[in-house]
Design a protein around this motif. Structure first.
Motif, PDB file in Angstrom:
ATOM      1  N   TRP A   1     -24.925 -28.174 -64.187  1.00 45.57           N
ATOM      2  CA  TRP A   1     -23.800 -27.243 -64.144  1.00 45.57           C
ATOM      3  C   TRP A   1     -23.791 -26.192 -65.245  1.00 45.57           C
ATOM      4  O   TRP A   1     -22.893 -25.370 -65.304  1.00 45.57           O
ATOM      5  CB  TRP A   1     -22.481 -28.030 -64.206  1.00 45.57           C
ATOM      6  CG  TRP A   1     -22.243 -28.774 -62.950  1.00 45.57           C
ATOM      7  CD1 TRP A   1     -22.461 -30.096 -62.724  1.00 45.57           C
ATOM      8  CD2 TRP A   1     -21.757 -28.231 -61.725  1.00 45.57           C
ATOM      9  NE1 TRP A   1     -22.157 -30.430 -61.440  1.00 45.57           N
ATOM     10  CE2 TRP A   1     -21.705 -29.283 -60.797  1.00 45.57           C
ATOM     11  CE3 TRP A   1     -21.374 -26.965 -61.308  1.00 45.57           C
ATOM     12  CZ2 TRP A   1     -21.287 -29.120 -59.493  1.00 45.57           C
ATOM     13  CZ3 TRP A   1     -20.939 -26.801 -60.013  1.00 45.57           C
ATOM     14  CH2 TRP A   1     -20.908 -27.859 -59.119  1.00 45.57           C
ATOM     15  N   ARG A   2     -24.763 -26.178 -66.157  1.00 47.35           N
ATOM     16  CA  ARG A   2     -24.727 -25.250 -67.289  1.00 47.35           C
ATOM     17  C   ARG A   2     -24.728 -23.789 -66.846  1.00 47.35           C
ATOM     18  O   ARG A   2     -24.057 -22.956 -67.455  1.00 47.35           O
ATOM     19  CB  ARG A   2     -25.851 -25.528 -68.268  1.00 47.35           C
ATOM     20  CG  ARG A   2     -27.224 -25.240 -67.730  1.00 47.35           C
ATOM     21  CD  ARG A   2     -28.281 -25.561 -68.739  1.00 47.35           C
ATOM     22  NE  ARG A   2     -29.583 -25.451 -68.087  1.00 47.35           N
ATOM     23  CZ  ARG A   2     -30.694 -25.831 -68.606  1.00 47.35           C
ATOM     24  NH1 ARG A   2     -30.698 -26.360 -69.813  1.00 47.35           N
ATOM     25  NH2 ARG A   2     -31.815 -25.686 -67.956  1.00 47.35           N
ATOM     26  N   PHE A   3     -25.458 -23.445 -65.815  1.00 46.96           N
ATOM     27  CA  PHE A   3     -25.465 -22.068 -65.323  1.00 46.96           C
ATOM     28  C   PHE A   3     -24.076 -21.663 -64.826  1.00 46.96           C
ATOM     29  O   PHE A   3     -23.564 -20.594 -65.158  1.00 46.96           O
ATOM     30  CB  PHE A   3     -26.501 -21.906 -64.212  1.00 46.96           C
ATOM     31  CG  PHE A   3     -26.431 -20.553 -63.552  1.00 46.96           C
ATOM     32  CD1 PHE A   3     -26.948 -19.436 -64.177  1.00 46.96           C
ATOM     33  CD2 PHE A   3     -25.815 -20.403 -62.320  1.00 46.96           C
ATOM     34  CE1 PHE A   3     -26.860 -18.191 -63.588  1.00 46.96           C
ATOM     35  CE2 PHE A   3     -25.725 -19.164 -61.718  1.00 46.96           C
ATOM     36  CZ  PHE A   3     -26.261 -18.054 -62.354  1.00 46.96           C
ATOM     37  N   HIS A   4     -23.428 -22.535 -64.074  1.00 45.24           N
ATOM     38  CA  HIS A   4     -22.117 -22.233 -63.511  1.00 45.24           C
ATOM     39  C   HIS A   4     -21.058 -22.106 -64.606  1.00 45.24           C
ATOM     40  O   HIS A   4     -20.169 -21.253 -64.525  1.00 45.24           O
ATOM     41  CB  HIS A   4     -21.718 -23.307 -62.500  1.00 45.24           C
ATOM     42  CG  HIS A   4     -22.690 -23.429 -61.367  1.00 45.24           C
ATOM     43  ND1 HIS A   4     -22.825 -22.468 -60.395  1.00 45.24           N
ATOM     44  CD2 HIS A   4     -23.600 -24.387 -61.076  1.00 45.24           C
ATOM     45  CE1 HIS A   4     -23.760 -22.836 -59.540  1.00 45.24           C
ATOM     46  NE2 HIS A   4     -24.254 -23.993 -59.935  1.00 45.24           N
ATOM     47  N   ILE A   5     -21.138 -22.944 -65.617  1.00 38.63           N
ATOM     48  CA  ILE A   5     -20.189 -22.871 -66.727  1.00 38.63           C
ATOM     49  C   ILE A   5     -20.369 -21.564 -67.488  1.00 38.63           C
ATOM     50  O   ILE A   5     -19.399 -20.909 -67.865  1.00 38.63           O
ATOM     51  CB  ILE A   5     -20.347 -24.100 -67.646  1.00 38.63           C
ATOM     52  CG1 ILE A   5     -19.883 -25.354 -66.910  1.00 38.63           C
ATOM     53  CG2 ILE A   5     -19.564 -23.910 -68.941  1.00 38.63           C
ATOM     54  CD1 ILE A   5     -20.195 -26.646 -67.635  1.00 38.63           C
ATOM     55  N   ASN A   6     -21.597 -21.144 -67.701  1.00 41.52           N
ATOM     56  CA  ASN A   6     -21.856 -19.880 -68.399  1.00 41.52           C
ATOM     57  C   ASN A   6     -21.355 -18.683 -67.601  1.00 41.52           C
ATOM     58  O   ASN A   6     -20.838 -17.720 -68.168  1.00 41.52           O
ATOM     59  CB  ASN A   6     -23.342 -19.739 -68.723  1.00 41.52           C
ATOM     60  CG  ASN A   6     -23.767 -20.652 -69.839  1.00 41.52           C
ATOM     61  OD1 ASN A   6     -22.992 -20.905 -70.758  1.00 41.52           O
ATOM     62  ND2 ASN A   6     -24.981 -21.168 -69.762  1.00 41.52           N
ATOM     63  N   VAL A   7     -21.481 -18.730 -66.287  1.00 42.23           N
ATOM     64  CA  VAL A   7     -20.955 -17.652 -65.452  1.00 42.23           C
ATOM     65  C   VAL A   7     -19.437 -17.591 -65.569  1.00 42.23           C
ATOM     66  O   VAL A   7     -18.851 -16.510 -65.679  1.00 42.23           O
ATOM     67  CB  VAL A   7     -21.410 -17.828 -63.983  1.00 42.23           C
ATOM     68  CG1 VAL A   7     -20.676 -16.880 -63.066  1.00 42.23           C
ATOM     69  CG2 VAL A   7     -22.912 -17.611 -63.871  1.00 42.23           C
ATOM     70  N   LEU A   8     -18.783 -18.740 -65.588  1.00 37.86           N
ATOM     71  CA  LEU A   8     -17.329 -18.770 -65.766  1.00 37.86           C
ATOM     72  C   LEU A   8     -16.922 -18.189 -67.113  1.00 37.86           C
ATOM     73  O   LEU A   8     -15.919 -17.470 -67.214  1.00 37.86           O
ATOM     74  CB  LEU A   8     -16.805 -20.200 -65.650  1.00 37.86           C
ATOM     75  CG  LEU A   8     -16.555 -20.717 -64.254  1.00 37.86           C
ATOM     76  CD1 LEU A   8     -16.103 -22.165 -64.290  1.00 37.86           C
ATOM     77  CD2 LEU A   8     -15.540 -19.864 -63.541  1.00 37.86           C
ATOM     78  N   LEU A   9     -17.678 -18.491 -68.146  1.00 37.61           N
ATOM     79  CA  LEU A   9     -17.369 -17.958 -69.472  1.00 37.61           C
ATOM     80  C   LEU A   9     -17.483 -16.433 -69.501  1.00 37.61           C
ATOM     81  O   LEU A   9     -16.848 -15.774 -70.316  1.00 37.61           O
ATOM     82  CB  LEU A   9     -18.273 -18.578 -70.534  1.00 37.61           C
ATOM     83  CG  LEU A   9     -17.983 -20.041 -70.860  1.00 37.61           C
ATOM     84  CD1 LEU A   9     -19.022 -20.590 -71.829  1.00 37.61           C
ATOM     85  CD2 LEU A   9     -16.595 -20.189 -71.439  1.00 37.61           C
ATOM     86  N   LEU A  10     -18.277 -15.871 -68.630  1.00 37.69           N
ATOM     87  CA  LEU A  10     -18.380 -14.411 -68.537  1.00 37.69           C
ATOM     88  C   LEU A  10     -17.295 -13.819 -67.644  1.00 37.69           C
ATOM     89  O   LEU A  10     -16.789 -12.733 -67.904  1.00 37.69           O
ATOM     90  CB  LEU A  10     -19.749 -14.003 -67.998  1.00 37.69           C
ATOM     91  CG  LEU A  10     -20.924 -14.216 -68.940  1.00 37.69           C
ATOM     92  CD1 LEU A  10     -22.226 -13.915 -68.220  1.00 37.69           C
ATOM     93  CD2 LEU A  10     -20.773 -13.355 -70.176  1.00 37.69           C
ATOM     94  N   LEU A  11     -16.908 -14.526 -66.590  1.00 30.76           N
ATOM     95  CA  LEU A  11     -15.952 -13.981 -65.626  1.00 30.76           C
ATOM     96  C   LEU A  11     -14.499 -14.094 -66.070  1.00 30.76           C
ATOM     97  O   LEU A  11     -13.686 -13.230 -65.739  1.00 30.76           O
ATOM     98  CB  LEU A  11     -16.123 -14.676 -64.272  1.00 30.76           C
ATOM     99  CG  LEU A  11     -17.415 -14.357 -63.527  1.00 30.76           C
ATOM    100  CD1 LEU A  11     -17.478 -15.139 -62.223  1.00 30.76           C
ATOM    101  CD2 LEU A  11     -17.529 -12.870 -63.269  1.00 30.76           C
ATOM    102  N   ILE A  12     -14.144 -15.123 -66.800  1.00 35.51           N
ATOM    103  CA  ILE A  12     -12.747 -15.320 -67.212  1.00 35.51           C
ATOM    104  C   ILE A  12     -12.228 -14.123 -68.016  1.00 35.51           C
ATOM    105  O   ILE A  12     -11.152 -13.612 -67.732  1.00 35.51           O
ATOM    106  CB  ILE A  12     -12.567 -16.659 -67.949  1.00 35.51           C
ATOM    107  CG1 ILE A  12     -12.692 -17.802 -66.948  1.00 35.51           C
ATOM    108  CG2 ILE A  12     -11.232 -16.722 -68.670  1.00 35.51           C
ATOM    109  CD1 ILE A  12     -12.713 -19.181 -67.559  1.00 35.51           C
ATOM    110  N   PRO A  13     -12.949 -13.624 -69.033  1.00 32.94           N
ATOM    111  CA  PRO A  13     -12.430 -12.453 -69.763  1.00 32.94           C
ATOM    112  C   PRO A  13     -12.271 -11.206 -68.897  1.00 32.94           C
ATOM    113  O   PRO A  13     -11.418 -10.362 -69.183  1.00 32.94           O
ATOM    114  CB  PRO A  13     -13.477 -12.214 -70.855  1.00 32.94           C
ATOM    115  CG  PRO A  13     -14.152 -13.524 -71.037  1.00 32.94           C
ATOM    116  CD  PRO A  13     -14.143 -14.161 -69.694  1.00 32.94           C
ATOM    117  N   LEU A  14     -13.049 -11.093 -67.839  1.00 34.42           N
ATOM    118  CA  LEU A  14     -12.912  -9.935 -66.964  1.00 34.42           C
ATOM    119  C   LEU A  14     -11.541  -9.880 -66.296  1.00 34.42           C
ATOM    120  O   LEU A  14     -11.044  -8.804 -65.976  1.00 34.42           O
ATOM    121  CB  LEU A  14     -14.012  -9.940 -65.892  1.00 34.42           C
ATOM    122  CG  LEU A  14     -15.420  -9.644 -66.402  1.00 34.42           C
ATOM    123  CD1 LEU A  14     -16.420  -9.752 -65.261  1.00 34.42           C
ATOM    124  CD2 LEU A  14     -15.493  -8.289 -67.063  1.00 34.42           C
TER     125      LEU A  14
END
Length: 180
Positions: free
Chosen positions: A20-33
């Motif tokens: 799940w590390r890829f998915h968690i990193n994508v979330l960390l980028l999308l939340i601030p947007l």
């Protein structure tokens, strides 16, 4: 003799992380947007691209001079730590009077003298700001007094009803149980 590497079975936490590390990193980028529209709105308001503030009070005549005034935010006063609740107002002097006005003050209730004129507007004459304390027990029927001091020593005052300057503050004061 060579030693054969003994393979350790991966722990369940390790397997979960690698999956799940890829998915968690994508979330960390999308939340601030999701917060970007509010950020850009706040920056445009601070820069003056959206006018003086969220709610324009209008043009106010103070003796021979005039100024445009606005509430920075169309909301109730905000708690500012131990100093209590504060409200921000922005103003812009008329182009003819920018070089004649020395200082502009803002206060709830009539000032007794120039020494008690209230908070001072700071900034250039085209965009000035004042942060005013609003005590919780303030009478909502009071007036907001504007005092202008000229370079020639003249002092001019005028008042506008607080309900005209900031309806959100009056509603907040009534909710707080301000003095009648």
């Amino acid at each position: 003799m060579s030693k054969a590497a003994v393979a350790q079975p991966a722990s369940s936490l390790s397997r979960l992380w690698h999956k799940w590390r890829f998915h968690i990193n994508v979330l960390l980028l999308l939340i601030p947007l999701g917060f970007m529209p509010k950020y850009f709105s706040d920056v445009a308001l601070d820069r003056g691209d959206e006018g003086l503030g969220q709610r324009e009070v209008g043009t106010i005549q103070v003796g021979p001079w005039s100024m445009r005034m606005a509430e920075e935010r169309n909301e109730a006063p905000q708690r500012a730590g131990p100093s209590g609740y504060t409200k921000s107002f922005n103003a812009s002097l008329c182009t003819e009077c920018i070089d004649r006005v020395k200082a502009t003050y803002l206060r709830i209730g009539k000032p007794r003298s120039l020494r008690t004129a209230g908070v001072i507007f700071f900034g250039g004459g085209y965009r000035m700001s004042a942060f005013m304390q609003i005590p919780e027990d303030t009478n909502p029927d009071l007036d907001l007094w504007i005092t202008m001091e000229g370079w020639d020593g003249s002092v001019h005052q005028t008042s506008i009803p607080l309900r005209q300057a900031s309806p959100a503050t009056v509603a907040w004061l009534k909710k707080q149980g301000g003095k009648p």
